[in-house]
Structures are given as C-alpha cells and as structure tokens.
Motif scaffolding. Sequence first.
Motif, PDB file in Angstrom:
ATOM      1  N   LYS A  29      31.624  27.340  57.131  1.00 60.80           N
ATOM      2  CA  LYS A  29      32.158  26.499  55.353  1.00 60.80           C
ATOM      3  C   LYS A  29      33.904  26.968  55.842  1.00 60.80           C
ATOM      4  CE  LYS A  29      32.213  27.187  50.561  1.00 60.80           C
ATOM      5  NZ  LYS A  29      30.652  27.880  49.993  1.00 60.80           N
ATOM      6  N   ALA A  30      33.613  27.810  55.974  1.00 63.18           N
ATOM      7  CA  ALA A  30      35.726  28.326  56.686  1.00 63.18           C
ATOM      8  C   ALA A  30      36.150  26.956  57.416  1.00 63.18           C
ATOM      9  CB  ALA A  30      35.495  30.150  57.452  1.00 63.18           C
ATOM     10  N   LEU A  31      35.651  26.905  58.308  1.00 68.60           N
ATOM     11  CA  LEU A  31      35.968  25.462  59.369  1.00 68.60           C
ATOM     12  C   LEU A  31      36.393  24.807  58.859  1.00 68.60           C
ATOM     13  CD1 LEU A  31      34.460  26.801  62.563  1.00 68.60           C
ATOM     14  CD2 LEU A  31      35.862  26.933  62.404  1.00 68.60           C
ATOM     15  N   VAL A  32      34.801  23.961  57.991  1.00 74.91           N
ATOM     16  CA  VAL A  32      34.983  22.776  57.413  1.00 74.91           C
ATOM     17  C   VAL A  32      36.683  22.697  56.908  1.00 74.91           C
ATOM     18  CG1 VAL A  32      33.965  21.096  55.909  1.00 74.91           C
ATOM     19  CG2 VAL A  32      32.622  22.325  57.223  1.00 74.91           C
ATOM     20  N   ALA A  33      36.345  24.382  55.886  1.00 75.74           N
ATOM     21  CA  ALA A  33      37.521  23.939  54.406  1.00 75.74           C
ATOM     22  C   ALA A  33      38.694  23.605  55.981  1.00 75.74           C
ATOM     23  CB  ALA A  33      37.339  25.507  54.303  1.00 75.74           C
ATOM     24  N   LEU A  34      38.924  24.489  56.707  1.00 73.59           N
ATOM     25  CA  LEU A  34      40.484  24.505  57.235  1.00 73.59           C
ATOM     26  C   LEU A  34      40.462  22.440  57.888  1.00 73.59           C
ATOM     27  CD1 LEU A  34      42.353  25.341  58.495  1.00 73.59           C
ATOM     28  CD2 LEU A  34      40.957  26.625  60.791  1.00 73.59           C
ATOM     29  N   ALA A  35      39.714  22.443  58.526  1.00 67.75           N
ATOM     30  CA  ALA A  35      39.920  21.287  59.041  1.00 67.75           C
ATOM     31  C   ALA A  35      40.354  20.398  58.219  1.00 67.75           C
ATOM     32  CB  ALA A  35      38.474  20.439  59.493  1.00 67.75           C
ATOM     33  N   ALA A  36      39.242  20.331  56.942  1.00 69.78           N
ATOM     34  CA  ALA A  36      39.569  19.803  55.746  1.00 69.78           C
ATOM     35  C   ALA A  36      41.387  19.277  54.536  1.00 69.78           C
ATOM     36  CB  ALA A  36      38.746  19.895  54.342  1.00 69.78           C
ATOM     37  N   TRP A  37      41.683  21.049  55.021  1.00 71.59           N
ATOM     38  CA  TRP A  37      42.932  21.239  55.075  1.00 71.59           C
ATOM     39  C   TRP A  37      43.730  20.922  55.638  1.00 71.59           C
ATOM     40  CZ3 TRP A  37      47.315  24.518  56.867  1.00 71.59           C
ATOM     41  CH2 TRP A  37      48.510  24.324  56.073  1.00 71.59           C
ATOM     42  N   ILE A  38      43.754  20.661  57.399  1.00 75.01           N
ATOM     43  CA  ILE A  38      45.038  19.578  57.793  1.00 75.01           C
ATOM     44  C   ILE A  38      44.454  18.815  57.749  1.00 75.01           C
ATOM     45  CG2 ILE A  38      44.856  19.578  60.776  1.00 75.01           C
ATOM     46  CD1 ILE A  38      43.353  22.741  60.678  1.00 75.01           C
ATOM     47  N   VAL A  39      43.386  18.105  57.828  1.00 72.39           N
ATOM     48  CA  VAL A  39      43.560  16.502  57.841  1.00 72.39           C
ATOM     49  C   VAL A  39      44.407  16.011  56.780  1.00 72.39           C
ATOM     50  CG1 VAL A  39      42.494  14.956  57.343  1.00 72.39           C
ATOM     51  CG2 VAL A  39      41.377  15.951  59.398  1.00 72.39           C
ATOM     52  N   PHE A  40      44.484  16.098  55.492  1.00 72.79           N
ATOM     53  CA  PHE A  40      44.847  16.303  54.053  1.00 72.79           C
ATOM     54  C   PHE A  40      46.369  16.817  54.164  1.00 72.79           C
ATOM     55  CE2 PHE A  40      40.702  16.149  52.598  1.00 72.79           C
ATOM     56  CZ  PHE A  40      40.683  15.201  52.488  1.00 72.79           C
ATOM     57  N   LEU A  41      47.434  17.131  55.328  1.00 68.27           N
ATOM     58  CA  LEU A  41      48.337  17.438  55.164  1.00 68.27           C
ATOM     59  C   LEU A  41      48.946  16.220  55.875  1.00 68.27           C
ATOM     60  CD1 LEU A  41      48.524  21.034  57.698  1.00 68.27           C
ATOM     61  CD2 LEU A  41      49.541  20.394  55.397  1.00 68.27           C
ATOM     62  N   VAL A  42      48.908  15.272  56.619  1.00 64.14           N
ATOM     63  CA  VAL A  42      49.308  14.130  56.475  1.00 64.14           C
ATOM     64  C   VAL A  42      49.442  13.443  55.854  1.00 64.14           C
ATOM     65  CG1 VAL A  42      48.757  14.329  59.184  1.00 64.14           C
ATOM     66  CG2 VAL A  42      46.818  12.772  57.996  1.00 64.14           C
ATOM     67  N   PRO A  43      50.189  11.905  56.211  1.00 67.46           N
ATOM     68  CA  PRO A  43      50.635  10.795  54.896  1.00 67.46           C
ATOM     69  C   PRO A  43      48.995   9.970  54.791  1.00 67.46           C
ATOM     70  CG  PRO A  43      52.207  11.024  56.420  1.00 67.46           C
ATOM     71  CD  PRO A  43      51.089  11.897  56.561  1.00 67.46           C
ATOM     72  N   PRO A  44      48.907   9.074  53.965  1.00 69.80           N
ATOM     73  CA  PRO A  44      49.317   8.531  52.385  1.00 69.80           C
ATOM     74  C   PRO A  44      50.036  10.355  51.760  1.00 69.80           C
ATOM     75  CG  PRO A  44      47.125   8.070  52.685  1.00 69.80           C
ATOM     76  CD  PRO A  44      47.388   9.014  54.082  1.00 69.80           C
ATOM     77  N   SER A  45      48.283  11.312  52.142  1.00 65.67           N
ATOM     78  CA  SER A  45      48.701  12.704  50.595  1.00 65.67           C
ATOM     79  C   SER A  45      49.424  13.172  50.369  1.00 65.67           C
ATOM     80  CB  SER A  45      47.034  13.524  50.448  1.00 65.67           C
ATOM     81  OG  SER A  45      47.023  14.127  51.349  1.00 65.67           O
ATOM     82  N   CYS A  46      50.587  13.693  52.233  1.00 67.62           N
ATOM     83  CA  CYS A  46      51.362  14.237  52.339  1.00 67.62           C
ATOM     84  C   CYS A  46      51.273  15.895  52.144  1.00 67.62           C
ATOM     85  CB  CYS A  46      52.692  13.615  51.494  1.00 67.62           C
ATOM     86  SG  CYS A  46      53.548  11.960  52.370  1.00 67.62           S
ATOM     87  N   GLY A  47      50.174  16.867  52.112  1.00 76.38           N
ATOM     88  CA  GLY A  47      49.469  18.069  51.509  1.00 76.38           C
ATOM     89  C   GLY A  47      49.121  18.202  50.479  1.00 76.38           C
ATOM     90  N   VAL A  48      49.329  16.903  49.399  1.00 75.01           N
ATOM     91  CA  VAL A  48      49.105  17.358  48.226  1.00 75.01           C
ATOM     92  C   VAL A  48      47.469  17.469  48.334  1.00 75.01           C
ATOM     93  CG1 VAL A  48      47.836  16.463  45.943  1.00 75.01           C
ATOM     94  CG2 VAL A  48      50.496  16.060  46.896  1.00 75.01           C
TER      95      VAL A  48
END
Length: 84
Positions: A29-48
Amino acid sequence: MQPDPELIAALNLLPGAAGGYARLGQKKKALVALAAWIVFLVPPSCGVLSGVVAIVAAVDGYLQATQLKLGHPIGQWTWFKRHH
C-alpha cells in the motif's frame, strides 16, 4: 510497540504519502501511495491530486493505526475501517 495514530497520519502527509503505511507494515500500500503521489505531481493537476492522495493516506493511516491500537489486525490492503 503500539503505533501512534497521529504519527502515522503525519508521516502519510509528508511528501510521498507512504511513510506511515510502511511503519504499519502495509508495504504494498505504501508503494502504491508513493506511485500515485509521484504520478499526480505532473500537469494537469500540478500537485493538487498529490495533496489529495496525501490527505486520504493520512486519514486512512490514522484509522488503521487506531485499529491496531485497539487490538484489531489489519491486512496489507485494509482501508479505513474494513478488517479483512
């Protein structure tokens, strides 16, 4: 040693949103949360969306640590108050 729910929540709020899960033994679960966090750093969400992942992980981690403190087992993929 019983997990401290506040510490677990704080660790999941830190960049990467996974430190608390790792401390609880929920490594996958930690690895999945980390991967999701990294993926969502990029546009279009810009980290939101990374912030949303961290908040959800903090709440879930708090609830998981609370359940452990009460003596309930948690699984690798237990979410919120489900005990499977």
